[in-house]
Every structure is written in structure tokens, then in C-alpha cells.
Scaffold this motif. Structure first.
Motif, PDB file in Angstrom:
ATOM      1  N   GLU A 273       0.906  -1.118   0.015  1.00 54.85           N
ATOM      2  CA  GLU A 273       0.140  -0.086  -0.081  1.00 54.85           C
ATOM      3  C   GLU A 273       0.982   1.117  -0.095  1.00 54.85           C
ATOM      4  O   GLU A 273       1.249   1.733   1.097  1.00 54.85           O
ATOM      5  CB  GLU A 273      -0.815  -0.086   1.204  1.00 54.85           C
ATOM      6  CG  GLU A 273      -1.760   1.326   1.290  1.00 54.85           C
ATOM      7  CD  GLU A 273      -2.604   1.883   0.144  1.00 54.85           C
ATOM      8  OE1 GLU A 273      -2.133   2.883  -0.347  1.00 54.85           O
ATOM      9  OE2 GLU A 273      -3.224   0.953  -0.257  1.00 54.85           O
TER      10      GLU A 273
ATOM     11  N   ARG B 145       0.474   4.187  -0.093  1.00 62.16           N
ATOM     12  CA  ARG B 145       0.053   5.432   0.828  1.00 62.16           C
ATOM     13  C   ARG B 145       0.401   5.396   2.173  1.00 62.16           C
ATOM     14  O   ARG B 145       0.602   6.519   2.951  1.00 62.16           O
ATOM     15  CB  ARG B 145      -1.690   5.514   0.969  1.00 62.16           C
ATOM     16  CG  ARG B 145      -2.397   6.800   1.462  1.00 62.16           C
ATOM     17  CD  ARG B 145      -3.833   6.583   1.582  1.00 62.16           C
ATOM     18  NE  ARG B 145      -4.390   7.910   1.618  1.00 62.16           N
ATOM     19  CZ  ARG B 145      -5.613   7.936   1.852  1.00 62.16           C
ATOM     20  NH1 ARG B 145      -6.578   6.821   1.637  1.00 62.16           N
ATOM     21  NH2 ARG B 145      -6.188   9.018   2.096  1.00 62.16           N
TER      22      ARG B 145
ATOM     23  N   VAL C 243      -5.058  -5.866  -3.109  1.00 58.36           N
ATOM     24  CA  VAL C 243      -5.659  -4.628  -3.046  1.00 58.36           C
ATOM     25  C   VAL C 243      -7.117  -5.130  -2.440  1.00 58.36           C
ATOM     26  O   VAL C 243      -7.796  -5.746  -3.399  1.00 58.36           O
ATOM     27  CB  VAL C 243      -5.751  -3.785  -4.069  1.00 58.36           C
ATOM     28  CG1 VAL C 243      -6.495  -2.146  -3.673  1.00 58.36           C
ATOM     29  CG2 VAL C 243      -4.223  -3.186  -4.200  1.00 58.36           C
TER      30      VAL C 243
ATOM     31  N   GLN D  77     -11.932  -1.022  -3.265  1.00 57.16           N
ATOM     32  CA  GLN D  77     -10.963   0.218  -2.975  1.00 57.16           C
ATOM     33  C   GLN D  77     -10.130   0.474  -4.221  1.00 57.16           C
ATOM     34  O   GLN D  77      -9.170   0.417  -4.281  1.00 57.16           O
ATOM     35  CB  GLN D  77     -10.188   0.093  -1.689  1.00 57.16           C
ATOM     36  CG  GLN D  77     -10.971  -0.058  -0.599  1.00 57.16           C
ATOM     37  CD  GLN D  77     -10.163  -0.268   0.689  1.00 57.16           C
ATOM     38  OE1 GLN D  77      -8.817  -0.387   0.756  1.00 57.16           O
ATOM     39  NE2 GLN D  77     -10.851  -0.157   1.793  1.00 57.16           N
TER      40      GLN D  77
ATOM     41  N   ARG E 295      -7.071   2.733  -4.374  1.00 52.44           N
ATOM     42  CA  ARG E 295      -5.584   2.276  -4.075  1.00 52.44           C
ATOM     43  C   ARG E 295      -5.098   1.325  -5.046  1.00 52.44           C
ATOM     44  O   ARG E 295      -3.721   1.316  -5.192  1.00 52.44           O
ATOM     45  CB  ARG E 295      -5.925   1.272  -2.865  1.00 52.44           C
ATOM     46  CG  ARG E 295      -6.221   1.770  -1.407  1.00 52.44           C
ATOM     47  CD  ARG E 295      -6.590   0.689  -0.467  1.00 52.44           C
ATOM     48  NE  ARG E 295      -5.405  -0.081  -0.250  1.00 52.44           N
ATOM     49  CZ  ARG E 295      -5.548  -1.455   0.465  1.00 52.44           C
ATOM     50  NH1 ARG E 295      -6.542  -2.041   1.018  1.00 52.44           N
ATOM     51  NH2 ARG E 295      -4.459  -2.263   0.666  1.00 52.44           N
TER      52      ARG E 295
ATOM     53  N   HIS F 121      -3.900   1.992   6.446  1.00 52.73           N
ATOM     54  CA  HIS F 121      -3.349   1.947   5.114  1.00 52.73           C
ATOM     55  C   HIS F 121      -3.034   3.625   4.706  1.00 52.73           C
ATOM     56  O   HIS F 121      -2.944   3.820   3.698  1.00 52.73           O
ATOM     57  CB  HIS F 121      -4.691   1.734   4.074  1.00 52.73           C
ATOM     58  CG  HIS F 121      -5.266   0.179   4.194  1.00 52.73           C
ATOM     59  ND1 HIS F 121      -6.306  -0.138   4.232  1.00 52.73           N
ATOM     60  CD2 HIS F 121      -4.339  -0.910   4.372  1.00 52.73           C
ATOM     61  CE1 HIS F 121      -6.611  -1.122   4.339  1.00 52.73           C
ATOM     62  NE2 HIS F 121      -5.321  -2.091   4.174  1.00 52.73           N
TER      63      HIS F 121
END
Length: 365
Positions: free
Chosen positions: A118, A120, A225, A229, A232, A358
């Protein structure tokens, strides 16, 4: 040791209640049903105990849906262009799908591990990495343990936009970049963040690193993922494209036994910043302690900082014990952001913040 049915059901329960709830309506609904369905839950029992988690179960299912994008169930997978929200029909469709492909599910679950790269998450780590770089007073070398595809190592190439509770925005990192990572911040004011981070070497260590030039490997990463979402998934694709021009050195090895060899790939004259993000819960308690000891041994040979984004009970409890106010992070799947530096053989560990699973939130302490 392989997971038992009881453990598989417990892990699915935890996933439904503490991970997916309020974040992923689709996975919350599916996990809530799966935890009470012995036939479905038994599929997760094909995994070794340490890796039998809900994320692996749903990644295996999504990988199989990717291979059959025309089926009705795919309409609920927003990452694949679907547009349906969870309803009363999705569980029967999902159950029929995974049980009808039980052998393929078990094969993926028994041979794969969760590779949740991830991107982020590095937004919440950036302030700590910037502090380490400031203390190093020059270019740094990065070593990410549990790197997967190494996308967090692109920290110096992403832009960052932090939104405060007062409605203000704090921008950091390069202004001209294809990927800007957003994060909601609260708590104390963030320290001043740089526009440029001088990174001279990037190395990633993983038991099974992913080469993004391999389409099958990239497909597995996308399957990890969460299916409802799509943003993402978009970030993953953009970061993967950016990595084509800035490939890190990926090393295959264990987090403890392979640490020294991986660190040796970073030139000795560079201060070393080690990164971990939601990796240590996959290690047994004894191995976690050995990992911290291995970092201390490395720190005796070169300047070293550890930026840790882990559950408190999986990391900082060994260096800053007794902080019961952070123990809830393990149950709630939140991270504790910390910066550790060794001085004369002694660790100086500072707890900097609480982070969303996340990278969506950061509470600065």
C-alpha cells in the motif's frame, strides 16, 4: 505448522471486526459470513499459521476473479471496473465461486503470502524519514524490510498532501510528480517537511520480493488490494510505472537472517535508514526480538535509524515497554509510528504518532 479450522475462523472473525469494519463494506460482509461457514473458512486453513489472515484469503479469491472477469461476481469488484455495492446476492455468489474453485484457492493460499504494498502508507512514514534524514545531515540509504515490490522506497519521488482538522493543507515532497499521496492529520502540529529528500541508495529485503516487470506478480499485488477500493489500485499502478525509472535493489531473504547482507548493499559511507511497515506481526515474538537485536548489531557498525510503522506490541514494546496506552493498536490494526536511533549502543526510541492501517490518517504526538 498449517492453520487449523478454528484458527482460520478466528482470523476471519478478526478481519471482519477489526480490519474491514468501517473501511471495506464488501470484505466486512463476506468475512462475516465466511467466519461462520466451515467449508469456506477451511480454505484458509491451507496456509501456514503465521500467514493465515483474511487479507490472504480475499487476495486469493480476487486473483481467481481476475482470471474470469466475465462472471457475475466481478460486478462487485470495483478494482476490476465493477459498480455493484454489497447486497444480499453477493455472499451466495462468492461462496459458490470459491468452493467451486477450492483446489485453486488452496493452491494460492498455501503458496502465496500477503503482499500488501500500500503506497499510501509511506505518507504517514514520510515525516519520520525526513527527521532521520535531517539528523543524518546528508544523503541517506534506505533499506525496507518486508518490501514486497519496493514501492515504499519511492518515498523521495512522491508528493504529499496533509489535511489538518482546521482545514489547512500541508504540501511536501516534489511538486512535479505523477503521484500525490493524501493523508488526514490530527494531534500536534507536524514538523516542517522538506520538498526534497536526498536518497542515494534503495534496497528492499523480502522472503519473496516481487518484480513488477512480471505481469503475474503484478496481478497478485493487485489482488491484494481490497476489491472495493479502486483508488488504492490506481495508486499501485502509478507507483509501479514510476518505479520503471528508479528500480531499487531487491534482495531475497529473511528479515532477521538476511538483514546484514541486505544492508551491505547500501554503500557503507551512507547513513542507513531501515523501514518496516506492518511487517513484524508476521514474525513470532522470538523472531521480532531477534530482529531488534540484529538492528542493534548493525547500528554498531554504521549510523542507523529505524523508522517503524508497526503495531506497538509487535515492535516498540521491546524498546519502550509498558506503554499500555498503545496496546489497542494491535487489536484495531493501527500502527505506531516511531523513530529509533542507536547512540553508543543504546537505543533512543521516540513514539511519533498513530497511523491508519492504509496510511489514510496520522495522529502526531
Amino acid at each position: 505448522m498449517m492453520a487449523s479450522l478454528e484458527l482460520a475462523k478466528a482470523r476471519l472473525t478478526n478481519f471482519a471486526v477489526n480490519e474491514a469494519a468501517g473501511i471495506s463494506p464488501l470484505y466486512e460482509l463476506l468475512a462475516t459470513h465466511a467466519k461462520d461457514d466451515d467449508e469456506v473458512a477451511a480454505l484458509l486453513a491451507a496456509a501456514p499459521e503465521n500467514f493465515a489472515h483474511g487479507t490472504l484469503f480475499f487476495a486469493a479469491a480476487q486473483r481467481l476473479v481476475q482470471a474470469e472477469p466475465w462472471i457475475e461476481l466481478a460486478n462487485y469488484y470495483l478494482t476490476m471496473g465493477g459498480s455493484f455495492g454489497p447486497d444480499e446476492r453477493v455472499w451466495p455468489l462468492f461462496r459458490q465461486f470459491v468452493l467451486g474453485r477450492a483446489d485453486k484457492m488452496r493452491e494460492l493460499i498455501s503458496t502465496r503470502t500477503t503482499q500488501t504494498n500500500e503506497v499510501r502508507r509511506v505518507a504517514t512514514m514520510f515525516p519520520a524519514i525526513a527527521q532521520a534524514a535531517k539528523q543524518a545531515k546528508g544523503p541517506i540509504g534506505l533499506l525496507e524490510v518486508g518490501t514486497s515490490a519496493g514501492l515504499l522506497l519511492g518515498v523521495d519521488r512522491y508528493g504529499y498532501r496533509y489535511s489538518t482538522e482546521a482545514g489547512e493543507q500541508i504540501n511536501a515532497g516534489p511538486t512535479k510528480t505523477p503521484l500525490v499521496l493524501t493523508c488526514a492529520v490530527s494531534g500536534q502540529p507536524l514538523p516542517k517537511l522538506p520538498k526534497k529528500l536526498a536518497v542515494a541508495a534503495k534496497v528492499g529485503l523480502d522472503r519473496r520480493p516481487i518484480d513488477l516487470r512480471d505481469e503475474e506478480e503484478l496481478a497478485w499485488l493487485e489482488a491484494c488490494v481490497w476489491a472495493d477500493q479502486p483508488e488504492r489500485s490506481r495508486r499501485l499502478r502509478v507507483a509501479a510505472e514510476m518505479q520503471e525509472k528508479d528500480r531499487p535493489t531487491l534482495v531475497t531473504g529473511d528479515a532477521v537472517d538476511g538483514l546484514a547482507d541486505a544492508a551491505a548493499q547500501v554503500p557503507a559511507e551512507l547513513p542507513l535508514v531501515v523501514l518496516t511497515s506492518h511487517v513484524l506481526p508476521y514474525l513470532a515474538d522470538e523472531r521480532r526480538q531477534e530482529f531488534v537485536a540484529a538492528l542493534a548489531s548493525l547500528a554498531a557498525t554504521r549510523p542507523l535509524w529505524w523508522v517503524s510503522q508497526e503495531h506497538y506490541l509487535a515492535a516498540m514494546t521491546y524498546l519502550v515497554p509498558g506503554r499500555t496506552d498503545f496496546e489497542d493498536s494491535f487489536r484495531e490494526i493501527r500502527g505506531v509510528l516511531a523513530l529509533v536511533r542507536w547512540e553508543s549502543g543504546k537505543p533512543d526510541a521516540r513514539l511519533l504518532g498513530r497511523t491508519g492501517a492504509h496510511g489514510q490518517t496520522l495522529t502526531w504526538l
